[in-house]
Design a protein around this motif. Sequence first.
Motif, PDB file in Angstrom:
ATOM      1  N   VAL A  49      -7.721  -9.214 -13.563  1.00 46.37           N
ATOM      2  CA  VAL A  49      -8.014  -9.064 -12.133  1.00 46.37           C
ATOM      3  C   VAL A  49      -9.261  -8.207 -11.916  1.00 46.37           C
ATOM      4  CG1 VAL A  49      -7.174  -8.071  -9.967  1.00 46.37           C
ATOM      5  CG2 VAL A  49      -5.636  -9.431 -11.390  1.00 46.37           C
ATOM      6  N   ASN A  50      -9.338  -7.082 -12.639  1.00 46.94           N
ATOM      7  CA  ASN A  50     -10.430  -6.137 -12.378  1.00 46.94           C
ATOM      8  C   ASN A  50     -11.804  -6.631 -12.819  1.00 46.94           C
ATOM      9  OD1 ASN A  50      -8.856  -4.291 -11.133  1.00 46.94           O
ATOM     10  ND2 ASN A  50      -8.663  -2.918 -12.887  1.00 46.94           N
ATOM     11  N   LYS A  51     -11.839  -7.433 -13.892  1.00 48.11           N
ATOM     12  CA  LYS A  51     -13.145  -7.745 -14.480  1.00 48.11           C
ATOM     13  C   LYS A  51     -13.533  -9.216 -14.416  1.00 48.11           C
ATOM     14  CE  LYS A  51     -12.413  -3.973 -17.786  1.00 48.11           C
ATOM     15  NZ  LYS A  51     -12.107  -3.671 -19.184  1.00 48.11           N
ATOM     16  N   ASP A  77      -5.056 -15.680   4.622  1.00 45.70           N
ATOM     17  CA  ASP A  77      -6.210 -15.011   4.015  1.00 45.70           C
ATOM     18  C   ASP A  77      -6.600 -15.725   2.725  1.00 45.70           C
ATOM     19  OD1 ASP A  77      -6.774 -12.997   5.795  1.00 45.70           O
ATOM     20  OD2 ASP A  77      -5.352 -11.575   4.907  1.00 45.70           O
ATOM     21  N   PRO A  78      -7.895 -15.681   2.386  1.00 47.20           N
ATOM     22  CA  PRO A  78      -8.295 -16.244   1.098  1.00 47.20           C
ATOM     23  C   PRO A  78      -7.821 -15.342  -0.055  1.00 47.20           C
ATOM     24  CG  PRO A  78     -10.176 -15.247   2.195  1.00 47.20           C
ATOM     25  CD  PRO A  78      -9.034 -15.176   3.170  1.00 47.20           C
ATOM     26  N   VAL A  79      -7.571 -15.969  -1.205  1.00 48.58           N
ATOM     27  CA  VAL A  79      -7.096 -15.231  -2.373  1.00 48.58           C
ATOM     28  C   VAL A  79      -8.096 -14.143  -2.783  1.00 48.58           C
ATOM     29  CG1 VAL A  79      -6.426 -15.473  -4.789  1.00 48.58           C
ATOM     30  CG2 VAL A  79      -5.816 -17.233  -3.151  1.00 48.58           C
ATOM     31  N   GLY A  80      -9.381 -14.430  -2.559  1.00 50.17           N
ATOM     32  CA  GLY A  80     -10.413 -13.464  -2.906  1.00 50.17           C
ATOM     33  C   GLY A  80     -10.199 -12.122  -2.229  1.00 50.17           C
ATOM     34  N   ARG A  81      -9.647 -12.143  -1.010  1.00 50.13           N
ATOM     35  CA  ARG A  81      -9.389 -10.895  -0.299  1.00 50.13           C
ATOM     36  C   ARG A  81      -8.317 -10.070  -1.017  1.00 50.13           C
ATOM     37  NH1 ARG A  81      -9.043  -7.667   4.093  1.00 50.13           N
ATOM     38  NH2 ARG A  81      -6.949  -7.312   4.900  1.00 50.13           N
ATOM     39  N   ALA A  82      -7.271 -10.759  -1.483  1.00 51.81           N
ATOM     40  CA  ALA A  82      -6.207 -10.066  -2.217  1.00 51.81           C
ATOM     41  C   ALA A  82      -6.759  -9.458  -3.501  1.00 51.81           C
ATOM     42  CB  ALA A  82      -5.071 -11.033  -2.530  1.00 51.81           C
ATOM     43  N   LEU A  83      -7.601 -10.232  -4.213  1.00 53.91           N
ATOM     44  CA  LEU A  83      -8.186  -9.726  -5.467  1.00 53.91           C
ATOM     45  C   LEU A  83      -9.051  -8.499  -5.195  1.00 53.91           C
ATOM     46  CD1 LEU A  83      -9.153 -13.144  -7.127  1.00 53.91           C
ATOM     47  CD2 LEU A  83      -7.307 -11.608  -7.840  1.00 53.91           C
ATOM     48  N   ASP A  84      -9.853  -8.565  -4.115  1.00 54.57           N
ATOM     49  CA  ASP A  84     -10.699  -7.420  -3.756  1.00 54.57           C
ATOM     50  C   ASP A  84      -9.845  -6.182  -3.466  1.00 54.57           C
ATOM     51  OD1 ASP A  84     -13.034  -8.786  -4.091  1.00 54.57           O
ATOM     52  OD2 ASP A  84     -13.251  -9.332  -1.965  1.00 54.57           O
ATOM     53  N   LEU A  85      -8.754  -6.385  -2.707  1.00 52.19           N
ATOM     54  CA  LEU A  85      -7.878  -5.259  -2.354  1.00 52.19           C
ATOM     55  C   LEU A  85      -7.223  -4.658  -3.597  1.00 52.19           C
ATOM     56  CD1 LEU A  85      -6.124  -6.614   0.884  1.00 52.19           C
ATOM     57  CD2 LEU A  85      -7.631  -4.622   0.731  1.00 52.19           C
ATOM     58  N   MET A  86      -6.826  -5.533  -4.524  1.00 51.53           N
ATOM     59  CA  MET A  86      -6.181  -5.047  -5.751  1.00 51.53           C
ATOM     60  C   MET A  86      -7.154  -4.202  -6.566  1.00 51.53           C
ATOM     61  SD  MET A  86      -4.097  -8.546  -6.573  1.00 51.53           S
ATOM     62  CE  MET A  86      -3.215  -8.252  -8.081  1.00 51.53           C
ATOM     63  N   ARG A  87      -8.419  -4.641  -6.611  1.00 54.78           N
ATOM     64  CA  ARG A  87      -9.426  -3.876  -7.367  1.00 54.78           C
ATOM     65  C   ARG A  87      -9.742  -2.560  -6.674  1.00 54.78           C
ATOM     66  NH1 ARG A  87     -11.538  -9.238  -9.219  1.00 54.78           N
ATOM     67  NH2 ARG A  87     -12.431  -9.759  -7.213  1.00 54.78           N
ATOM     68  N   GLN A  88      -9.912  -2.656  -5.351  1.00 55.14           N
ATOM     69  CA  GLN A  88     -10.313  -1.496  -4.556  1.00 55.14           C
ATOM     70  C   GLN A  88      -9.244  -0.396  -4.590  1.00 55.14           C
ATOM     71  OE1 GLN A  88     -11.201  -2.982  -0.621  1.00 55.14           O
ATOM     72  NE2 GLN A  88     -10.874  -0.957   0.265  1.00 55.14           N
ATOM     73  N   HIS A  89      -7.967  -0.793  -4.441  1.00 48.85           N
ATOM     74  CA  HIS A  89      -6.884   0.200  -4.422  1.00 48.85           C
ATOM     75  C   HIS A  89      -6.299   0.454  -5.803  1.00 48.85           C
ATOM     76  CE1 HIS A  89      -6.452   0.415   0.018  1.00 48.85           C
ATOM     77  NE2 HIS A  89      -6.875  -0.845  -0.025  1.00 48.85           N
ATOM     78  N   ILE A 114      -4.356  -1.456  -7.628  1.00 49.47           N
ATOM     79  CA  ILE A 114      -2.929  -1.773  -7.585  1.00 49.47           C
ATOM     80  C   ILE A 114      -2.698  -3.143  -8.216  1.00 49.47           C
ATOM     81  CG2 ILE A 114      -2.219  -0.385  -5.601  1.00 49.47           C
ATOM     82  CD1 ILE A 114      -2.752  -2.857  -3.855  1.00 49.47           C
ATOM     83  N   GLY A 115      -1.459  -3.393  -8.593  1.00 47.65           N
ATOM     84  CA  GLY A 115      -1.136  -4.626  -9.299  1.00 47.65           C
ATOM     85  C   GLY A 115      -0.546  -5.715  -8.422  1.00 47.65           C
ATOM     86  N   SER A 116      -0.368  -5.424  -7.121  1.00 49.86           N
ATOM     87  CA  SER A 116       0.187  -6.457  -6.252  1.00 49.86           C
ATOM     88  C   SER A 116      -0.198  -6.213  -4.800  1.00 49.86           C
ATOM     89  CB  SER A 116       1.712  -6.462  -6.355  1.00 49.86           C
ATOM     90  OG  SER A 116       2.240  -5.262  -5.841  1.00 49.86           O
ATOM     91  N   VAL A 117      -0.214  -7.291  -4.029  1.00 53.78           N
ATOM     92  CA  VAL A 117      -0.341  -7.167  -2.574  1.00 53.78           C
ATOM     93  C   VAL A 117       0.838  -7.921  -1.938  1.00 53.78           C
ATOM     94  CG1 VAL A 117      -2.853  -6.908  -2.439  1.00 53.78           C
ATOM     95  CG2 VAL A 117      -1.859  -9.190  -2.426  1.00 53.78           C
ATOM     96  N   LEU A 118       1.252  -7.442  -0.782  1.00 51.52           N
ATOM     97  CA  LEU A 118       2.354  -8.098  -0.075  1.00 51.52           C
ATOM     98  C   LEU A 118       1.768  -9.056   0.959  1.00 51.52           C
ATOM     99  CD1 LEU A 118       4.754  -5.064   0.512  1.00 51.52           C
ATOM    100  CD2 LEU A 118       4.542  -6.583  -1.469  1.00 51.52           C
ATOM    101  N   VAL A 119       2.401 -10.204   1.107  1.00 52.55           N
ATOM    102  CA  VAL A 119       1.952 -11.183   2.088  1.00 52.55           C
ATOM    103  C   VAL A 119       2.888 -11.086   3.295  1.00 52.55           C
ATOM    104  CG1 VAL A 119       1.313 -13.572   2.489  1.00 52.55           C
ATOM    105  CG2 VAL A 119       1.209 -12.625   0.165  1.00 52.55           C
ATOM    106  N   VAL A 120       2.297 -10.792   4.452  1.00 55.72           N
ATOM    107  CA  VAL A 120       3.086 -10.486   5.637  1.00 55.72           C
ATOM    108  C   VAL A 120       2.687 -11.417   6.774  1.00 55.72           C
ATOM    109  CG1 VAL A 120       3.525  -8.697   7.367  1.00 55.72           C
ATOM    110  CG2 VAL A 120       3.383  -8.076   4.958  1.00 55.72           C
ATOM    111  N   GLU A 121       3.700 -11.935   7.461  1.00 57.43           N
ATOM    112  CA  GLU A 121       3.446 -12.808   8.613  1.00 57.43           C
ATOM    113  C   GLU A 121       4.359 -12.346   9.745  1.00 57.43           C
ATOM    114  OE1 GLU A 121       4.234 -17.001   7.900  1.00 57.43           O
ATOM    115  OE2 GLU A 121       2.448 -17.501   9.080  1.00 57.43           O
TER     116      GLU A 121
END
Lengths: 155, 170
Positions: free
Chosen positions: A62-64, B60-72, B74-81
Amino acid sequence: MSVEDALREAKIRELPLSPPVCVAMGTQVGEVLELMKRRRAHCVLICEGEHLRGIFTERDVVNKILGLPVDLRAPIESFMTPSPVTLHPEDRVWEAMRLMDEGGYRHIPLVVEDGRVAGVISVQDIINFLAEHFPTEVFNLPPRSRQVFEAPEGA
Amino acid sequence: MRCPSCGHENLPGVEVCEQCLHDLMGLDLPQPREGLQKHLMEDPIHVLPLRPPVTVSPDDPVGRALDLMRQHRIGSVLVVEGGKLVGIFTERGALLQLVGTSADVKTLRMREVMTPDPVVLHEDDTLAFALHQMSIGEFRRLPVVRSDGRPVGVVSIKDILRYIFTLCRS
């Protein structure tokens, strides 16, 4: 034996660990990703001969890599963590737990005296060990400790 | 099983005392012993430092989740509706869903790659229950939701391990 004694005394080699997924230095990162997916591996060990050179984990994927402008033909050594912390199969499970807590690792490769790779221990292996050392009935308790059932099960 | 009211010795597992009809339900539940076992069986998961949920929407696009995981980190994001948890997306899911596909993470939607209706915990669940769920489901993190389905955080396997480690050392 109490759970804490079991944790302190058990050796890593006593755990039912899965064999590690290993790749050679120079393997293309794209190939490594496919291998991880196919083997459902959480990490791969990068070896030169039988000697450990690095580790590459799901977190690195994920990171890289994913969604980033990466050449998937590049060698894995450009993305791996080189010379990771290691343990010996004769070390205690307790020591693995301590290293994971202090270093934030989820996987620790195991190597023997001459530097040969002998396996990998993961945080999941430790949780499974803990779960096994509890009497079964403990886990069959209701999820909330003060939860009371109004009627017998099935009524 | 001895009736606490009249002292009659009943067969194990009976629900009421054969002699005085006293309610015996729950008497044969295993009682936690000392130390770590007692803590794990009685401490609720809110003794752990609950990680605040990082959320995305199913569109949301998957790219947003990947960005959030890298930025924070963290190993997961929750999908909320509509305020409710509808899915989870983890490193594992990322590897299994995205590797070897030509999908563009800028256009691929979360609802196509998330794990829908994930296993969840509630704030007053015990650590033993969380541990068991993680062991049998091979999960490394579990979302925590309120009774109305609103996510309040994520419990990670590492937080539980740290808690156990601290207890054992003291």
